[in-house]
Design a protein around this motif. Structure first.
Motif, PDB file in Angstrom:
ATOM      1  N   UNK A  57       8.551 -11.518  -0.893  1.00 43.12           N
ATOM      2  CA  UNK A  57       8.791 -10.207  -1.463  1.00 43.12           C
ATOM      3  C   UNK A  57       8.990 -10.373  -2.952  1.00 43.12           C
ATOM      4  N   UNK A  58       8.484  -9.437  -3.746  1.00 49.45           N
ATOM      5  CA  UNK A  58       8.634  -9.501  -5.203  1.00 49.45           C
ATOM      6  C   UNK A  58       8.247  -8.169  -5.836  1.00 49.45           C
ATOM      7  N   UNK A  59       8.494  -8.072  -7.126  1.00 53.46           N
ATOM      8  CA  UNK A  59       7.921  -7.013  -7.949  1.00 53.46           C
ATOM      9  C   UNK A  59       7.170  -7.735  -9.059  1.00 53.46           C
ATOM     10  N   UNK A  60       6.264  -7.043  -9.722  1.00 55.71           N
ATOM     11  CA  UNK A  60       5.466  -7.701 -10.746  1.00 55.71           C
ATOM     12  C   UNK A  60       5.295  -6.836 -11.976  1.00 55.71           C
ATOM     13  N   UNK A 114      -5.692 -12.824 -15.756  1.00 59.24           N
ATOM     14  CA  UNK A 114      -4.512 -11.997 -15.995  1.00 59.24           C
ATOM     15  C   UNK A 114      -3.276 -12.849 -16.221  1.00 59.24           C
ATOM     16  N   UNK A 115      -2.254 -12.180 -16.757  1.00 59.28           N
ATOM     17  CA  UNK A 115      -0.938 -12.784 -16.973  1.00 59.28           C
ATOM     18  C   UNK A 115       0.089 -11.813 -16.402  1.00 59.28           C
ATOM     19  N   UNK A 116       0.995 -12.340 -15.561  1.00 60.18           N
ATOM     20  CA  UNK A 116       1.980 -11.504 -14.878  1.00 60.18           C
ATOM     21  C   UNK A 116       3.328 -12.202 -14.811  1.00 60.18           C
ATOM     22  N   UNK A 117       4.354 -11.413 -14.644  1.00 54.78           N
ATOM     23  CA  UNK A 117       5.692 -11.940 -14.349  1.00 54.78           C
ATOM     24  C   UNK A 117       6.090 -11.390 -12.987  1.00 54.78           C
ATOM     25  N   UNK A 118       6.396 -12.294 -12.057  1.00 54.66           N
ATOM     26  CA  UNK A 118       6.858 -11.911 -10.731  1.00 54.66           C
ATOM     27  C   UNK A 118       8.356 -12.131 -10.660  1.00 54.66           C
ATOM     28  N   UNK A 119       9.067 -11.192 -10.029  1.00 60.87           N
ATOM     29  CA  UNK A 119      10.522 -11.265  -9.914  1.00 60.87           C
ATOM     30  C   UNK A 119      10.936 -11.007  -8.482  1.00 60.87           C
ATOM     31  N   UNK A 136       5.075  -3.076 -10.929  1.00 63.58           N
ATOM     32  CA  UNK A 136       5.077  -2.671  -9.524  1.00 63.58           C
ATOM     33  C   UNK A 136       6.522  -2.606  -9.027  1.00 63.58           C
ATOM     34  N   UNK A 137       6.736  -1.812  -7.991  1.00 66.67           N
ATOM     35  CA  UNK A 137       8.055  -1.766  -7.368  1.00 66.67           C
ATOM     36  C   UNK A 137       8.106  -2.853  -6.299  1.00 66.67           C
ATOM     37  N   UNK A 138       9.309  -3.266  -5.879  1.00 62.42           N
ATOM     38  CA  UNK A 138       9.412  -4.340  -4.897  1.00 62.42           C
ATOM     39  C   UNK A 138       8.600  -4.042  -3.634  1.00 62.42           C
ATOM     40  N   UNK A 139       7.961  -5.097  -3.130  1.00 66.04           N
ATOM     41  CA  UNK A 139       7.131  -5.015  -1.934  1.00 66.04           C
ATOM     42  C   UNK A 139       7.027  -6.405  -1.326  1.00 66.04           C
ATOM     43  N   UNK A 185       0.840  -1.203   0.000  1.00 61.72           N
ATOM     44  CA  UNK A 185       0.000   0.000   0.000  1.00 61.72           C
ATOM     45  C   UNK A 185       0.874   1.252   0.000  1.00 61.72           C
ATOM     46  N   UNK A 186       2.062   1.161   0.621  1.00 61.89           N
ATOM     47  CA  UNK A 186       2.997   2.285   0.640  1.00 61.89           C
ATOM     48  C   UNK A 186       3.843   2.340  -0.628  1.00 61.89           C
ATOM     49  N   UNK A 187       4.319   1.182  -1.085  1.00 62.88           N
ATOM     50  CA  UNK A 187       5.230   1.161  -2.232  1.00 62.88           C
ATOM     51  C   UNK A 187       4.513   1.315  -3.567  1.00 62.88           C
ATOM     52  N   UNK A 188       3.257   0.884  -3.634  1.00 65.25           N
ATOM     53  CA  UNK A 188       2.484   0.913  -4.887  1.00 65.25           C
ATOM     54  C   UNK A 188       1.071   1.451  -4.628  1.00 65.25           C
ATOM     55  N   UNK A 189       0.963   2.697  -4.142  1.00 67.64           N
ATOM     56  CA  UNK A 189      -0.351   3.225  -3.763  1.00 67.64           C
ATOM     57  C   UNK A 189      -1.310   3.402  -4.939  1.00 67.64           C
ATOM     58  N   UNK A 190      -0.792   3.408  -6.157  1.00 62.60           N
ATOM     59  CA  UNK A 190      -1.660   3.515  -7.330  1.00 62.60           C
ATOM     60  C   UNK A 190      -2.354   2.195  -7.653  1.00 62.60           C
ATOM     61  N   UNK A 191      -1.891   1.086  -7.059  1.00 63.52           N
ATOM     62  CA  UNK A 191      -2.430  -0.234  -7.382  1.00 63.52           C
ATOM     63  C   UNK A 191      -3.090  -0.945  -6.205  1.00 63.52           C
ATOM     64  N   UNK A 192      -2.610  -0.730  -4.988  1.00 60.33           N
ATOM     65  CA  UNK A 192      -3.113  -1.435  -3.806  1.00 60.33           C
ATOM     66  C   UNK A 192      -3.927  -0.494  -2.926  1.00 60.33           C
ATOM     67  N   UNK A 193      -5.051  -0.991  -2.408  1.00 58.46           N
ATOM     68  CA  UNK A 193      -5.867  -0.229  -1.457  1.00 58.46           C
ATOM     69  C   UNK A 193      -6.395  -1.172  -0.381  1.00 58.46           C
ATOM     70  N   UNK A 194      -6.414  -0.708   0.858  1.00 60.05           N
ATOM     71  CA  UNK A 194      -6.998  -1.485   1.950  1.00 60.05           C
ATOM     72  C   UNK A 194      -8.511  -1.342   1.856  1.00 60.05           C
TER      73      UNK A 194
END
Length: 120
Positions: free
Chosen positions: A79-82, A52-57, A36-39, A7-16
């Motif tokens: 922990x990952x980024x996507x 959906x289709x995603x790549x997690x790193x 997304x940035x690492x979280x 929610x802090x690292x990717x506030x444009x994508x995650x919401x509580x």
């Protein structure tokens, strides 16, 4: 070091969308090409509301994930980024557990969601 809470690292994508003493529920949305940035996620249950289709790193590990809408998967703490590598929006819910995780097993934990039941 800064927060690794999505929610802090990717506030444009995650919401509580719900929280109490035992769980926190996050809604996640993105569009094709979004990165997304690492979280970090605690042990969670992921419910996909869209296909959906995603790549997690994570470090030098990567996994490609493709899931249909309506899938329910266990997501072990990680922990990952996507990156949305598909041509559809991603929309899902994460039900994060607040209880302490069981003692970790040896080896690197799986990256990405799993349809396996949680092992205690």
């Amino acid at each position: 070091m800064g927060s690794t809470d999505p929610v802090d690292t990717n506030p444009d994508s995650y919401a509580v969308v719900f929280e109490n003493d035992r769980v926190r529920v996050l809604e996640y949305r993105d569009v094709p090409g979004h990165r997304s940035v690492p979280h970090e996620h605690p042990d969670s249950v992921m419910v996909t509301l869209s296909s959906f289709r995603r790549r997690l790193s994570a470090g030098d590990r990567q996994v490609d994930v493709e899931l249909p809408g309506g899938a329910v998967r266990w997501l072990g703490a990680q922990g990952h980024s996507g990156e949305n590598t598909g041509d559809t929006e991603t929309h899902c819910l994460f039900v994060e557990l607040k209880e302490p995780a069981p003692v970790p097993r040896e080896g690197a934990p799986p990256l990405g969601p799993s349809d396996a039941a949680a092992r205690v």
